[in-house]
Scaffold this motif. Structure first.
Motif, mmCIF file in Angstrom:
data_model
loop_
_atom_site.group_PDB
_atom_site.id
_atom_site.type_symbol
_atom_site.label_atom_id
_atom_site.label_comp_id
_atom_site.label_asym_id
_atom_site.label_seq_id
_atom_site.Cartn_x
_atom_site.Cartn_y
_atom_site.Cartn_z
ATOM 1 N N GLU A 78 -7.991 52.529 -18.420
ATOM 2 C CA GLU A 78 -7.944 52.278 -16.981
ATOM 3 C C GLU A 78 -6.521 52.122 -16.451
ATOM 4 N N THR A 79 -5.544 52.111 -17.349
ATOM 5 C CA THR A 79 -4.152 52.036 -16.903
ATOM 6 C C THR A 79 -3.643 53.440 -16.601
ATOM 7 N N GLU A 80 -2.540 53.498 -15.912
ATOM 8 C CA GLU A 80 -1.971 54.790 -15.496
ATOM 9 C C GLU A 80 -0.504 54.850 -15.870
ATOM 10 N N ARG A 84 5.396 62.702 -18.135
ATOM 11 C CA ARG A 84 6.839 62.914 -18.102
ATOM 12 C C ARG A 84 7.162 64.078 -17.168
ATOM 13 N N GLY A 85 8.150 63.882 -16.324
ATOM 14 C CA GLY A 85 8.541 64.924 -15.394
ATOM 15 C C GLY A 85 7.890 64.828 -14.039
ATOM 16 N N GLN A 86 6.816 64.034 -13.924
ATOM 17 C CA GLN A 86 6.138 63.909 -12.638
ATOM 18 C C GLN A 86 6.911 63.021 -11.673
ATOM 19 N N MET A 87 7.624 62.042 -12.229
ATOM 20 C CA MET A 87 8.452 61.144 -11.435
ATOM 21 C C MET A 87 9.486 60.523 -12.365
ATOM 22 N N PRO A 88 10.523 59.888 -11.836
ATOM 23 C CA PRO A 88 11.554 59.288 -12.692
ATOM 24 C C PRO A 88 10.954 58.241 -13.630
ATOM 25 N N PRO A 89 11.597 58.028 -14.779
ATOM 26 C CA PRO A 89 11.037 57.103 -15.775
ATOM 27 C C PRO A 89 10.822 55.687 -15.257
ATOM 28 N N LEU A 90 11.715 55.184 -14.427
ATOM 29 C CA LEU A 90 11.517 53.843 -13.883
ATOM 30 C C LEU A 90 10.241 53.767 -13.061
ATOM 31 N N GLU A 91 9.972 54.796 -12.292
ATOM 32 C CA GLU A 91 8.763 54.799 -11.474
ATOM 33 C C GLU A 91 7.514 54.970 -12.332
ATOM 34 N N ARG A 92 7.623 55.737 -13.411
ATOM 35 C CA ARG A 92 6.484 55.859 -14.325
ATOM 36 C C ARG A 92 6.150 54.505 -14.926
ATOM 37 N N LEU A 93 7.158 53.785 -15.362
ATOM 38 C CA LEU A 93 6.942 52.469 -15.952
ATOM 39 C C LEU A 93 6.419 51.473 -14.918
ATOM 40 N N ARG A 94 6.956 51.537 -13.724
ATOM 41 C CA ARG A 94 6.485 50.640 -12.665
ATOM 42 C C ARG A 94 5.006 50.898 -12.358
ATOM 43 N N TYR A 100 -1.654 47.998 -15.140
ATOM 44 C CA TYR A 100 -1.959 46.988 -16.159
ATOM 45 C C TYR A 100 -2.447 45.704 -15.486
ATOM 46 N N ARG A 101 -1.770 45.337 -14.413
ATOM 47 C CA ARG A 101 -2.202 44.159 -13.654
ATOM 48 C C ARG A 101 -3.574 44.395 -13.028
ATOM 49 N N ALA A 102 -3.813 45.604 -12.506
ATOM 50 C CA ALA A 102 -5.113 45.916 -11.909
ATOM 51 C C ALA A 102 -6.225 45.775 -12.941
ATOM 52 N N CYS A 103 -5.935 46.140 -14.169
ATOM 53 C CA CYS A 103 -6.920 45.987 -15.240
ATOM 54 C C CYS A 103 -7.260 44.507 -15.437
ATOM 55 N N ALA A 104 -6.266 43.644 -15.339
ATOM 56 C CA ALA A 104 -6.508 42.205 -15.471
ATOM 57 C C ALA A 104 -7.391 41.686 -14.341
ATOM 58 N N ILE A 105 -7.193 42.202 -13.144
ATOM 59 C CA ILE A 105 -7.996 41.771 -12.005
ATOM 60 C C ILE A 105 -9.439 42.254 -12.146
ATOM 61 N N HIS A 106 -9.621 43.474 -12.632
ATOM 62 C CA HIS A 106 -10.966 44.039 -12.765
ATOM 63 C C HIS A 106 -11.727 43.473 -13.963
ATOM 64 N N LEU A 114 -5.819 42.370 -24.388
ATOM 65 C CA LEU A 114 -4.555 43.088 -24.263
ATOM 66 C C LEU A 114 -3.367 42.152 -24.444
ATOM 67 N N ALA A 115 -3.534 40.913 -24.029
ATOM 68 C CA ALA A 115 -2.435 39.957 -24.130
ATOM 69 C C ALA A 115 -2.266 39.420 -25.546
ATOM 70 N N ALA A 116 -3.362 39.347 -26.310
ATOM 71 C CA ALA A 116 -3.323 38.652 -27.594
ATOM 72 C C ALA A 116 -3.356 39.567 -28.812
ATOM 73 N N ARG A 117 -3.873 40.794 -28.666
ATOM 74 C CA ARG A 117 -3.995 41.690 -29.804
ATOM 75 C C ARG A 117 -2.914 42.761 -29.739
ATOM 76 N N ARG A 118 -2.527 43.266 -30.898
ATOM 77 C CA ARG A 118 -1.505 44.303 -30.973
ATOM 78 C C ARG A 118 -2.132 45.683 -30.881
ATOM 79 N N PHE A 119 -1.356 46.653 -30.396
ATOM 80 C CA PHE A 119 -1.809 48.038 -30.421
ATOM 81 C C PHE A 119 -2.000 48.444 -31.878
ATOM 82 N N ASN A 120 -3.198 48.944 -32.205
ATOM 83 C CA ASN A 120 -3.507 49.176 -33.613
ATOM 84 C C ASN A 120 -4.405 50.390 -33.829
ATOM 85 N N THR A 121 -4.635 51.170 -32.779
ATOM 86 C CA THR A 121 -5.508 52.336 -32.875
ATOM 87 C C THR A 121 -4.726 53.576 -32.472
#
Length: 234
Positions: A78-80, A84-94, A100-106, A114-121
């Motif tokens: 659900e994150t976005e 690469r190339g669609q917009m500058p890297p800072l804007e991609r990260l932003r 990511y915050r929207a996922c927390a709200i939903h 997401l806050a407590a477990r590590r990426f592992n897949t």
């Protein structure tokens, strides 16, 4: 000679059972966690929801931990993070941090995964790679990318957890005194707490989050520019 039984109307008209797949199990697990929280989640009620015995789930996931990793992947879906190339890297990260915050709200009850477990897949590590590519596009080396990933990730995860708590959408919440009665007489001896309370209300969460994002990304842009002032994307 006994007459052959005809199938009952209910049985003959019943829809065929959907096949049990990893994707269907993970989706049902996320929906259950959204309802009962991580504390109330277990394999038995999940199996009941899917119409199978709990043991059937272990044919698809070796254990509960692997299933929770799959639920994490569902949340990350659900994150976005724009390509690469669609917009500058800072804007991609932003854009990624905002989604990511929207996922927390939903999904306030599932977001602690997401806050407590590590990426592992494989899917989560592939997303990790894409985030690191954005840092590399800013001119950051591996050590810098790791530090900025942890810094921004820590902010985003903390903000996400605070979203659920501030909206009283966590397990067993108690009424928030600063939200409901910030000028109450029991806070008379806490003048600074009373002063900041209006600025931390739920209707101020967007502004608080944007302030934090602004501080972090201004610092990241300055760091990238200092490392490579002629070429660092802004």
């Amino acid at each position: 000679m006994p007459k052959s039984r005809k199938p009952s109307a209910a049985r003959s008209s019943a829809a065929p059972r959907q096949p049990l797949t990893r994707e269907r199990i993970a989706d049902a697990a996320l929906a259950l966690i959204d309802e009962v929280g991580l504390e109330g989640f277990s394999m038995r009620p999940l199996g009941q929801r899917l119409g199978v015995e709990a043991m059937a789930l272990y044919h698809h996931f070796p254990g509960k931990g692997e299933l929770l990793d799959a639920v994490m992947d569902r949340l990350l879906d659900e994150t976005e993070l724009p390509p690469r190339g669609q917009m500058p890297p800072l804007e991609r990260l932003r854009r990624f941090v905002h989604s990511y915050r929207a996922c927390a709200i939903h999904h306030p009850r599932a977001f602690p995964l997401l806050a407590a477990r590590r990426f592992n897949t494989a899917p989560s590590l592939a997303l990790y790679e894409r985030v690191l590519v954005a840092f590399a596009d800013l001119g950051l080396d591996a050590a810098e990318s790791a530090r900025w990933f942890r810094l921004i990730g820590g902010f985003a995860s903390g903000a996400g957890l605070a979203e659920g708590a501030s909206r009283e959408r966590i397990s067993d919440p108690t009424p928030l005194r600063l939200e409901r009665d910030p000028a109450g007489p029991d806070l008379a001896d806490l003048p600074h707490v009373r002063a900041v309370a209006p600025h931390l209300r739920v209707d101020q969460l967007d502004a608080v989050f944007e302030f934090g994002v602004g501080v972090l990304f201004d610092a990241l842009a300055a760091h990238a520019a200092a490392n490579s002032p002629a070429t660092a994307p802004r």
